[in-house]
Design an enzyme around this catalytic site. Structure first.
Site, PDB file in Angstrom:
ATOM      1  N   GLU A   1      -2.213   8.500  -5.884  1.00  0.00           N
ATOM      2  CA  GLU A   1      -2.235   7.900  -7.213  1.00  0.00           C
ATOM      3  C   GLU A   1      -3.278   8.602  -8.072  1.00  0.00           C
ATOM      4  O   GLU A   1      -4.365   8.922  -7.585  1.00  0.00           O
ATOM      5  CB  GLU A   1      -2.537   6.404  -7.101  1.00  0.00           C
ATOM      6  CG  GLU A   1      -1.461   5.645  -6.331  1.00  0.00           C
ATOM      7  CD  GLU A   1      -1.719   4.150  -6.217  1.00  0.00           C
ATOM      8  OE1 GLU A   1      -2.748   3.675  -6.745  1.00  0.00           O
ATOM      9  OE2 GLU A   1      -0.895   3.442  -5.617  1.00  0.00           O
TER      10      GLU A   1
ATOM     11  N   ARG B   1       0.850  -1.186   0.000  1.00  0.00           N
ATOM     12  CA  ARG B   1       0.000   0.000   0.000  1.00  0.00           C
ATOM     13  C   ARG B   1       0.882   1.231   0.000  1.00  0.00           C
ATOM     14  O   ARG B   1       1.945   1.266   0.640  1.00  0.00           O
ATOM     15  CB  ARG B   1      -0.913   0.033   1.234  1.00  0.00           C
ATOM     16  CG  ARG B   1      -1.794  -1.165   1.407  1.00  0.00           C
ATOM     17  CD  ARG B   1      -2.759  -1.400   0.285  1.00  0.00           C
ATOM     18  NE  ARG B   1      -3.773  -0.364   0.206  1.00  0.00           N
ATOM     19  CZ  ARG B   1      -4.691  -0.297  -0.780  1.00  0.00           C
ATOM     20  NH1 ARG B   1      -4.667  -1.180  -1.749  1.00  0.00           N
ATOM     21  NH2 ARG B   1      -5.583   0.658  -0.783  1.00  0.00           N
TER      22      ARG B   1
ATOM     23  N   HIS C   1       0.678   0.656 -10.140  1.00  0.00           N
ATOM     24  CA  HIS C   1      -0.239  -0.181  -9.354  1.00  0.00           C
ATOM     25  C   HIS C   1      -0.730  -1.383 -10.166  1.00  0.00           C
ATOM     26  O   HIS C   1      -1.930  -1.587 -10.376  1.00  0.00           O
ATOM     27  CB  HIS C   1      -1.431   0.648  -8.870  1.00  0.00           C
ATOM     28  CG  HIS C   1      -2.031   0.099  -7.602  1.00  0.00           C
ATOM     29  ND1 HIS C   1      -2.537   0.905  -6.619  1.00  0.00           N
ATOM     30  CD2 HIS C   1      -2.206  -1.177  -7.147  1.00  0.00           C
ATOM     31  CE1 HIS C   1      -3.013   0.161  -5.618  1.00  0.00           C
ATOM     32  NE2 HIS C   1      -2.812  -1.118  -5.925  1.00  0.00           N
TER      33      HIS C   1
END
Length: 526
Positions: free
Chosen positions: A258, A229, A277
């Protein structure tokens, strides 16, 4: 029932929902008022990381039973608010474990061997063979921060490649770590020993900023890989540590914000490998998390326990068949106990005897609490019942004993108002046939169903006849009767199943007879 899906998931998950007979609505651009309006008609909400499930959203979804997260992380969901509303929050922790672990391994090799940097130089026309000297992983030490599902999978894969494993995880036992081939250590030891540090913890107040400048200095010449994370690693400190040679390199798939900002210092450091990601971005992973989430939604909307509920007890899949019949029994016993006891509930004890004592009974206890609190007209279900008990200062005690005198398994719910207490015992006959077998000291064999009357009276001739006559005079048909007594000539207790509500006048007429001690009319949901 309607299921609202506000972030894209694989078609396989949508098919599971439709095949179960639910109406599926997709709204991938919903936000603000449009989201609040859409969720107001939904019984379930499925999201990924794009939708913020706030308290406002949860309150707007008055019919919501479950919020399903198609993935692991739930930091975009207000779990406390969901619990307050009695809404289950469930994720899909298994679906992308393999994909995230494989991406971690790939990123480890990429940074240790400078694969992206070498490719970029070659694509630019340079044969820079002499400028890249990689690090072999065999014989090196892997430090894992967070030995959960993904961390365990990474440990297995890199252990097989000849790495020694140390791990920091305050929530796992040393015995479990040893079975995975890892030595459990504190964070400082993990950092000092690691040649490669991988991170697999959730983002919580405790883990936010966990790896900063001091921790990177302790890593001293190693590599850092984060496919967990964003926000756990101080990105400015990481960029500086790689740039000045404090650590040899880093690979990140997740970021505090993000998409990654164009002015992030990470983009200016050559020995940092970055991916957008992609940890769960495989076709198999996307299908797995979609179907897993959909199956949990189907379970919740069908009134069944949810395997990966984060704010509610769950029943392990292997134990589901054994425990499912006891869920209703626990709720029913709690419901009857509350209706038979006067006054505010101050304490609840749930006791399990016999084979049932061998099981994980957390969900059954929550169901018993749901039964205890529902007659008090609180908005309650198995999700928020434990929280309601805590908020209202109700002591909850759970106890087990392998010994039982008369039954294979016995479940007891005792409620107390501080001055008095009352116990209701239940069991199952022939697999799933519920029976109430004791109320306090009275042995009965009552079928808990629909409308019931429980009377206490002196044990003498004519009393049961009187009760039957009064019921008949008021048009109440008795469907079943179960009688018990303490001793001949003492007190007796009788449970009646009736077809219609017992009028208040009938109850008053019965209580006017000096032989009748108490009359209670009960209603059960099933």
């Amino acid at each position: 029932m309607q299921v609202l899906v506000t972030d894209p998931i694989a078609d396989a998950g949508l098919d599971v929902l439709r095949d179960a007979g639910f109406e599926v609505e997709t709204g991938y651009e919903l936000e603000g008022e449009a989201l609040l309006e859409a969720v107001s008609d939904a019984s379930a909400l499925i999201v990924r990381s794009g939708t913020e499930v706030t308290r406002e959203v949860l309150e707007a979804g008055e019919d919501l039973v479950i919020v399903g997260r198609a993935g692991i992380g739930v930091d975009n969901i207000d779990i406390d608010a969901a619990t307050d509303q009695g809404v289950i929050v469930a994720n899909a922790p298994e679906g992308n474990v393999r994909a995230a672990a494989e991406h971690t391994v790939a990123m480890t090799f990429a940074t240790a061997r400078s694969i992206p940097q070498a490719h970029a130089r070659l694509a630019a026309g340079e044969w820079a063979k002499s400028e890249f000297l990689g690090t072999e992983l065999n014989g090196r030490t892997l430090g894992i921060v967070g030995l959960g599902r993904v961390g365990q999978e990474v440990a297995k894969k890199l252990d097989a490649l000849g790495m020694d494993i140390v791990a920091f995880d305050p929530y796992i036992s040393s015995e479990r770590a040893e079975r995975l081939g890892a030595e459990l250590v504190d964070l400082d030891e993990c950092l000092a020993a690691a040649d490669v540090l991988t991170i697999h913890t959730p983002l919580t107040p405790e883990t936010e900023g966990l790896i900063g400048a001091d921790e990177l200095a302790a890593l001293d010449g190693g590599y850092l890989v984060n496919v967990g994370r964003g926000g756990i690693v101080d990105e400015d400190a990481l960029a500086a540590a790689v740039d000045d040679g404090t650590i040899a390199g880093a690979a990140l798939d997740v970021f505090a914000e993000e998409p990654l900002s164009a002015d992030s210092p990470l983009l200016d450091v050559e020995d940092v490998v970055l991916t957008p990601h992609l940890g769960a971005s495989t076709a198999a992973a996307q299908e797995n998390v979609a179907t897993s989430t959909a199956e949990q939604v189907v379970a919740a909307l069908s009134g069944e326990p949810v395997a990966n509920a984060l704010n509610a007890p769950s029943i392990d899949e292997t134990a589901f068949g054994r425990l499912e019949p006891y869920v209703d029994l626990a709720e029913t016993a709690g419901n009857i106990a509350t209706q038979l006891l006067d006054g505010r509930i101050e304490r609840v004890e749930v006791t399990y005897e016999g084979e049932l004592a061998e099981e994980d009974v957390e969900f059954l206890t929550a169901s018993a609490l749901e039964g205890v609190f529902s007659p008090l007209e609180w908005q309650v279900n198995a999700v928020n019942a434990p929280q309601i008990a805590e908020d209202r200062g109700v002591d909850v005690v759970e106890s087990k004993t392998r010994q039982t005198a008369d039954f294979q398994s016995l479940l007891s719910v005792t409620v107390s108002n501080g001055d008095e207490e009352l116990t209701v015992d239940g069991t199952l006959f022939a697999g799933d046939d519920q029976r109430i077998v004791r109320i306090d000291d009275y042995r009965v064999d009552a079928i808990p169903h629909g409308k019931m009357v429980v009377t206490r009276n002196t044990d003498e001739p004519g009393v049961i006849g009187l009760i039957g006559s009064v019921m008949g005079d008021h048009g109440v048909n008795i469907a079943g009767m179960f009688n018990a007594r303490e001793a001949i000539g003492g007190e007796a207790l009788t449970v009646y199943n009736v077809d219609t509500e017992v009028p208040e006048k009938a109850r008053e007429q019965l209580e006017a007879d000096e032989r009748i001690i108490d009359v209670r009319y009960l209603t059960l949901s099933a």
